[in-house]
Design a protein around this motif. Sequence first.
Motif, short mmCIF file in Angstrom:
data_model
loop_
_atom_site.label_atom_id
_atom_site.label_comp_id
_atom_site.label_asym_id
_atom_site.label_seq_id
_atom_site.Cartn_x
_atom_site.Cartn_y
_atom_site.Cartn_z
N TYR A 220 17.73 -43.45 -16.46
CA TYR A 220 18.47 -42.76 -15.38
C TYR A 220 18.66 -41.38 -15.40
N GLY A 221 17.89 -40.70 -16.13
CA GLY A 221 17.83 -39.12 -16.14
C GLY A 221 18.54 -38.61 -17.38
N GLY A 222 19.10 -39.31 -17.89
CA GLY A 222 19.85 -38.69 -19.19
C GLY A 222 18.94 -38.38 -20.45
N ALA A 223 19.42 -37.79 -21.46
CA ALA A 223 18.61 -37.47 -22.20
C ALA A 223 18.63 -38.55 -23.79
N GLY B 142 28.99 -50.70 -15.05
CA GLY B 142 28.30 -50.83 -13.62
C GLY B 142 27.09 -51.89 -13.71
N ARG B 143 26.97 -52.28 -12.70
CA ARG B 143 25.83 -53.56 -12.32
C ARG B 143 24.61 -52.49 -12.30
N GLU B 144 23.40 -52.97 -12.72
CA GLU B 144 22.22 -52.30 -12.89
C GLU B 144 21.83 -51.76 -11.48
N ALA B 145 22.01 -52.10 -10.38
CA ALA B 145 21.75 -51.58 -9.04
C ALA B 145 22.49 -50.28 -8.84
N LEU B 146 23.85 -50.52 -9.15
CA LEU B 146 24.80 -49.66 -9.09
C LEU B 146 24.38 -48.53 -9.92
N LYS B 147 23.91 -48.56 -11.10
CA LYS B 147 23.69 -47.28 -12.11
C LYS B 147 22.32 -46.55 -11.51
N GLU B 148 21.51 -47.60 -11.06
CA GLU B 148 20.24 -47.12 -10.53
C GLU B 148 20.50 -46.18 -9.36
N LYS B 149 21.37 -46.50 -8.59
CA LYS B 149 21.74 -45.72 -7.32
C LYS B 149 22.49 -44.44 -7.65
N TYR B 150 23.32 -44.32 -8.65
CA TYR B 150 24.23 -43.07 -8.74
C TYR B 150 24.07 -42.42 -10.28
#
Length: 382
Positions: free
Chosen positions: A58-61, A102-110
Amino acid sequence: MKVFAEHHDMFRATVRAFVEREVMPHVEAWEAAGRIPKTIWPRMGELGFLGVEYDEKYGGAGADLFTTAVLHEECARSRSGSFAMAVGVHTDMASPHLYWTGREALKEKYLPAICRGEKLCAVAVTEPGGGSDVAAISTRATRDGTHYVLNGSKMFITNGALADLYFVAARVEAREATRRHQGISMFLVERETPGFSVSRTLEKTGMLASDTAELTFQDARVPAENLLGREGVGFYEVMRVFQRERLVAGLHAVAMSERALEDTIAYVRERHAFGGPLSEKQIVRHKLADLATLIEAGRRLTYAACQHYADGGEAVREVSMVKLFTAEMANRVAYDCVQLHGGYGYMREYAIERFARDVRLFTIGGGTSEIMKEIIAKELHL
Ligand SMILES: Cc1cc2nc3c(=O)[nH]c(=O)nc-3n(C[C@H](O)[C@H](O)[C@H](O)COP(=O)(O)OP(=O)(O)OC[C@H]3O[C@@H](n4cnc5c(N)ncnc54)[C@H](O)[C@@H]3O)c2cc1C
């Protein structure tokens, strides 16, 4: 007590350099403006500060809690409680609602935009009618086909005027329950949602660069997929994220107090009275020794609770003690450090004056000292 590894020290050096170069020179201007410019967020995202523990996909570290601790300690050393709080809300008080439930799709979105600093987050639990009693939330969420319709208002919301994403606690009518806390759910609400508005930005005693707002929801239609977790379990999610919020508050209180102590030591070395520097007067030396001891106790309590939390323990008792002890400690440090500065301690041009106003919030925000005592007393099974 060895808490940090070499990689934490390297991360600390990076955050410290950023804070010294890109935050501290602007602190007074941000206080006067009553806001932190939004350009700071993409910059922090670029440096990898905004998703420290989130998964790399998700762009985290993918780092640990002690890396988060380093981030918050260094932000708090900026001499701007507002800046530290704005970062803490984004990374550890608001966005965990999405990451954890959050649902997976929501996590990928935001989440990638949250980690890049393109979307600023706020968390909206408190209402005009009350904050301590979370189960009394009266903002309503009514299911209508593919949406929930939100009505109500939220009070004292940090990052509230400038945020892009709001994590909002609301009572779902269909789940009106026998036990008050059972009907509450968390929703992700986009700023552009029709029916949502920032009703006003609030004038405060301290934390002047932090934008604090009242929010209104008037038939705000939120897509049903923006429900976080299961309907009706929001109360527990709020409590879960509060744990993290209170740990971060402890880290802030300790690091800000330490900075205030350093500033005060520098001051009493320079300031002369009755033929010598203040730092040579025994009563001054003893006062500073007391404060140093208090801060060290706060630090150790906080690190021990961080370790317990990181090990997967519930840590409710430990975290509540951290919040209570460090908030009261910071206010004691503020009182004594202002006193040691004499008249200059009461002047806006001295950072110690801002520190004293900023830390006044600590016994109130994120759960008051009285509520912390209630939680600790419950843990004592009296
Ligand atoms: C600058 C600022 C930023 C904030 N940011 C946010 C944010 O981002 N998001 C958010 O949701 N909220 C935020 N808050 C709200 C904050 O968390 C609340 O102010 C806090 O939880 C207290 O709630 P309250 O103000 O309604 O006080 P109340 O709950 O009305 O309490 C008033 C007093 O009564 C005491 N009291 C209440 N119940 C009891 C009891 N059972 N026993 C003994 N004493 C009791 C309290 O300790 C307090 O001293 C912020 C507040 C401020 C001031």
